[in-house]
Design a protein around this motif. Structure first.
Motif, PDB file in Angstrom:
ATOM      1  N   THR A 518       0.837  -1.207   0.000  1.00 58.98           N
ATOM      2  CA  THR A 518       0.000   0.000   0.000  1.00 58.98           C
ATOM      3  C   THR A 518       0.870   1.255   0.000  1.00 58.98           C
ATOM      4  O   THR A 518       0.606   2.221  -0.730  1.00 58.98           O
ATOM      5  N   ILE A 519       1.920   1.248   0.811  1.00 60.89           N
ATOM      6  CA  ILE A 519       2.821   2.406   0.867  1.00 60.89           C
ATOM      7  C   ILE A 519       3.588   2.555  -0.443  1.00 60.89           C
ATOM      8  O   ILE A 519       3.768   3.670  -0.955  1.00 60.89           O
ATOM      9  N   ALA A 520       4.031   1.438  -1.016  1.00 58.88           N
ATOM     10  CA  ALA A 520       4.810   1.501  -2.256  1.00 58.88           C
ATOM     11  C   ALA A 520       3.992   2.026  -3.424  1.00 58.88           C
ATOM     12  O   ALA A 520       4.485   2.808  -4.248  1.00 58.88           O
ATOM     13  N   SER A 521       2.714   1.615  -3.515  1.00 53.60           N
ATOM     14  CA  SER A 521       1.894   1.973  -4.678  1.00 53.60           C
ATOM     15  C   SER A 521       1.037   3.206  -4.452  1.00 53.60           C
ATOM     16  O   SER A 521       0.551   3.812  -5.410  1.00 53.60           O
ATOM     17  N   GLY A 522       0.801   3.559  -3.182  1.00 48.93           N
ATOM     18  CA  GLY A 522      -0.083   4.675  -2.880  1.00 48.93           C
ATOM     19  C   GLY A 522      -1.550   4.310  -2.919  1.00 48.93           C
ATOM     20  O   GLY A 522      -2.421   5.185  -2.860  1.00 48.93           O
ATOM     21  N   THR A 523      -1.861   3.010  -2.998  1.00 48.82           N
ATOM     22  CA  THR A 523      -3.253   2.541  -3.031  1.00 48.82           C
ATOM     23  C   THR A 523      -3.355   1.220  -2.288  1.00 48.82           C
ATOM     24  O   THR A 523      -2.505   0.337  -2.469  1.00 48.82           O
ATOM     25  N   PHE A 524      -4.395   1.091  -1.455  1.00 45.59           N
ATOM     26  CA  PHE A 524      -4.666  -0.219  -0.861  1.00 45.59           C
ATOM     27  C   PHE A 524      -5.372  -1.082  -1.894  1.00 45.59           C
ATOM     28  O   PHE A 524      -6.457  -0.750  -2.372  1.00 45.59           O
ATOM     29  N   ASN A 525      -4.730  -2.178  -2.265  1.00 44.37           N
ATOM     30  CA  ASN A 525      -5.333  -3.186  -3.129  1.00 44.37           C
ATOM     31  C   ASN A 525      -5.385  -4.480  -2.338  1.00 44.37           C
ATOM     32  O   ASN A 525      -4.334  -5.027  -1.970  1.00 44.37           O
ATOM     33  N   GLN A 526      -6.587  -4.964  -2.059  1.00 44.73           N
ATOM     34  CA  GLN A 526      -6.690  -6.177  -1.251  1.00 44.73           C
ATOM     35  C   GLN A 526      -5.877  -7.309  -1.878  1.00 44.73           C
ATOM     36  O   GLN A 526      -6.004  -7.583  -3.071  1.00 44.73           O
ATOM     37  N   PRO A 527      -5.025  -7.964  -1.103  1.00 44.80           N
ATOM     38  CA  PRO A 527      -4.284  -9.105  -1.646  1.00 44.80           C
ATOM     39  C   PRO A 527      -5.235 -10.209  -2.108  1.00 44.80           C
ATOM     40  O   PRO A 527      -6.300 -10.411  -1.523  1.00 44.80           O
ATOM     41  N   TYR A 528      -4.829 -10.918  -3.142  1.00 42.83           N
ATOM     42  CA  TYR A 528      -5.633 -12.054  -3.599  1.00 42.83           C
ATOM     43  C   TYR A 528      -4.728 -13.075  -4.265  1.00 42.83           C
ATOM     44  O   TYR A 528      -3.712 -12.741  -4.868  1.00 42.83           O
ATOM     45  N   LEU A 529      -5.118 -14.332  -4.130  1.00 42.61           N
ATOM     46  CA  LEU A 529      -4.342 -15.448  -4.663  1.00 42.61           C
ATOM     47  C   LEU A 529      -4.970 -16.034  -5.918  1.00 42.61           C
ATOM     48  O   LEU A 529      -4.267 -16.550  -6.782  1.00 42.61           O
TER      49      LEU A 529
END
Length: 629
Positions: A518-529
């Motif tokens: 989230t910090i690296a991209s500037g957006t929270f993207n829910q992790p998914y497998l």
């Protein structure tokens, strides 16, 4: 004048007498006793439906025969669930009709039909007159249910490029045919006690005893090369009592804990949701994605449920299903990154329990996850750990939102006392009297962080963790996960502990890798497998640009001059945060070593259990990973 009295008739009107007679006939057998025929038939159906076979049989005129035939019918059908609904009762022939709805193992749709329960008097008692056609109108004496099926090939689990993670391996499924065992039973059990079969023989005996003698009982599945070299000769003398089926197993060399295992279906497994199309003897998912997506991967078998006569002739077909092949499950795993994650777990953890998760920062797709040892639960996704100072990323976000700047003074003192409790820094960190908040983050100073506690409320960390980083929300990753917990503090001490990732704060490596992403991209993207089938994910949410840039710069400063300088030589945009989390075990205070980091489009989290510190234990693992990724 007196009123004239009217005479009350001495005879009851005919219409009323008829009504009374009808009412009485419904509850009397003519001798003044209550007629319990309908109630007895309904009680029989209720006990049968509840699985109380002895109770149902005891309501019949032949309990022994009823018990045997009801039990055998259930086994022959591989009955999962039954509904028997009473319809109408006829006094003329003493029969209660009912409708049946049977859910049979391995058959997608319920089987429905009507039948009847006859009731008679025996020894002045109302009982069900037992006959096999109660079970089904065409289930005559000597008949049997037949549930035949053929399963399609199992579909593969694929990596992000559509290549199979689980490959095909020839194997042999070994089963027993109880009716054919006869006098060889003891010799067969003796042969199966060989270690190559790895069987609990007393448990196998019990399973065989409870099974339909005319249907195979799964024993074990062996790779074909193992069967040919170590098992075939041992079983050859027993002929038809041993059933052998050549099958193809789905096996995986990479991401074994994520992909999971496939094995013989047993009774406990078949009771679980998603296994309705499977039956005893099938190869089904036992763990990981193989279990989660059993229904999709296993497909629908070609099946037929029949009633057969004593000579094996077909009397009736109750259900027939045309099979459908399973469909593949596509993951987000990158085989190269996964292989690297497994390599660093094996080579850089000094044999200690450890976990690693790597995430694509732009999408949230999980590129790799591995554990050491590579067995047991998937701690990378499900572990409950105090995140220690890696959680200072979240605390920093809360303090910056509250108005604190990285350049604001925040002395790094040796200790800080909160409500009588003393907090200190990790061993080796010298006091920095003139430190600012940015320095506290870079050097992981506990006291500098805790000194700013009055800037936030007891529930601030809870809100920021959830709103900015998605922690504590319900993530559908495609696998079982622990999505973190940051409960509101109920005291100044709890708030202070939470600020440095201790107290009641809990996270998994997956959660902390997501924080770094989230910090690296500037957006929270829910992790998914799992990429296909699509998941219902938590909505992505951008981080405030000013906040995001400050957090990213703080993590980069840890690499340039802080506790993660071992990553300084790695090319690219690299940021990190170390953590040393305390926990109690056996009356002793021990530590887990953490590090979260990002390099360009990849974020990673590593925990080394009982590691001395984040830099010393987790640092070399992250360094080896990011240097080669």
């Amino acid at each position: 004048m007196g009123r004239t009295r009217r005479r009350i008739p001495s005879v009851v009107p005919l219409a009323l007498s008829v009504v009374v007679a009808v009412a009485l006939s419904g509850c009397s057998d003519g001798g003044g006793k209550k007629d319990t025929s309908e109630a007895t038939a309904k009680d029989f159906l209720a006990k049968w439906q509840a699985g109380d076979i002895p109770g149902a049989a005891n309501l019949t005129d032949d309990p022994a025969k009823a018990t045997t035939q009801l039990t055998e019918a259930g086994k022959q059908l591989q009955l999962r669930q039954a509904e028997y609904t009473p319809k109408s009762y006829s006094k003329d022939n003493g029969t209660l009709t009912y409708s049946a709805k049977l859910t049979v193992q391995g058959i997608p749709q319920p089987i429905a039909f009507d039948s009847a329960v006859p009731v008679v008097k025996k020894d002045d008692k109302t009982v069900v007159k037992w006959q096999s056609t109660i079970i089904h109108p065409q289930y005559t004496e000597g008949a049997k249910f037949s549930n035949t099926r053929k399963s399609p090939d199992r579909a593969p689990i694929q990596d992000r490029d559509g290549k199979n993670l689980a490959g095909a391996t020839p194997a042999v499924a070994i089963s027993l045919w109880p009716a054919q065992m006869g006098n060889n039973a003891e010799a067969i059990y003796a042969a199966l006690s060989d270690p190559v079969f790895d069987k609990d023989i007393p448990k196998l005996r019990d399973t065989v005893a409870k099974s339909n003698p005319d249907q195979k009982v799964p024993v074990v599945t062996l790779r074909k090369d193992v069967f040919d070299s170590k098992a075939r000769a041992k079983l050859a003398p027993f002929g038809a009592a041993i059933k052998l089926d050549d099958i193809t197993l789905q096996t995986s060399d990479k991401a074994k804990q994520l992909v999971g295992s496939v094995g013989d279906a047993d009774a406990d497994t078949l009771k679980k949701p998603g296994y309705e199309n499977a039956a005893a003897g099938d190869q089904v998912g036992k763990s990981g994605l193989q279990a989660r997506y059993q229904a999709q991967l296993g497909g629908t078998p070609t099946s037929k449920v029949m009633i057969k006569g004593p000579s094996g002739q077909e009397i009736a077909t109750l259900a027939s299903t045309e099979g459908k092949p399973g469909t593949a499950v596509k993951t987000t795993l990158d085989p190269r990154v996964q292989a690297l994650a497994e390599k660093v777990m094996a080579e850089n953890t000094n044999g200690m329990n450890a976990s690693i998760v790597a995430i694509d920062t732009k999408t949230g797709g999980i590129l790799a996850a591995a554990n050491n040892p590579a067995s047991g639960s998937n701690r990378a996704f499900e572990g409950h750990y105090a995140p220690g100072s890696t959680f200072k990323t979240v605390t920093a976000a809360a303090l910056i939102q509250a108005g604190l700047k990285p350049t604001d003074p925040a002395a790094c003192d040796p200790t800080v006392v909160v409500n009588g409790q003393t907090f200190k820094n990790y061993d080796g960190l010298q006091p920095i009297p003139n430190a600012n908040f940015g320095t506290d983050f870079q050097q992981s100073c506990n006291t500098g962080f805790i000194s700013q506690r009055d800037r936030i409320q007891n529930d601030t960390l809870t809100k920021v963790a959830g709103d900015v980083f998605g922690i504590g929300q319900s993530w559908d990753v495609g696998a079982s996960t622990f999505d973190g917990a940051v409960p509101p503090a109920d005291s100044p001490n709890k708030k202070a502990a939470s600020m440095i990732g201790q107290g009641d704060v809990q996270a998994s490596p997956l959660v902390m890798a997501s924080v770094a992403a989230t910090i690296a991209s500037g957006t929270f993207n829910q992790p998914y497998l799992v990429d296909d089938p699509a998941l219902k994910k938590v909505a992505s949410k951008p981080v405030d640009p000013a906040l995001g840039q400050q957090l990213k710069s703080l993590m980069q400063s840890v690499v340039q001059g802080g506790t993660a300088q071992m990553l300084k030589s790695i090319p690219g945009t690299v940021g990190a945060k170390t953590g040393t989390a305390e926990f109690s075990e056996g009356g002793k205070i021990l530590t887990n070593g953490w590090m979260i980091a990002f390099k360009d489009g990849i974020a990673v989290a590593v925990i080394v259990e009982k590691g001395e510190s984040g830099g010393k234990a987790a640092g070399p693992v992250v360094q080896a990973f990011l240097s080669a990724v």
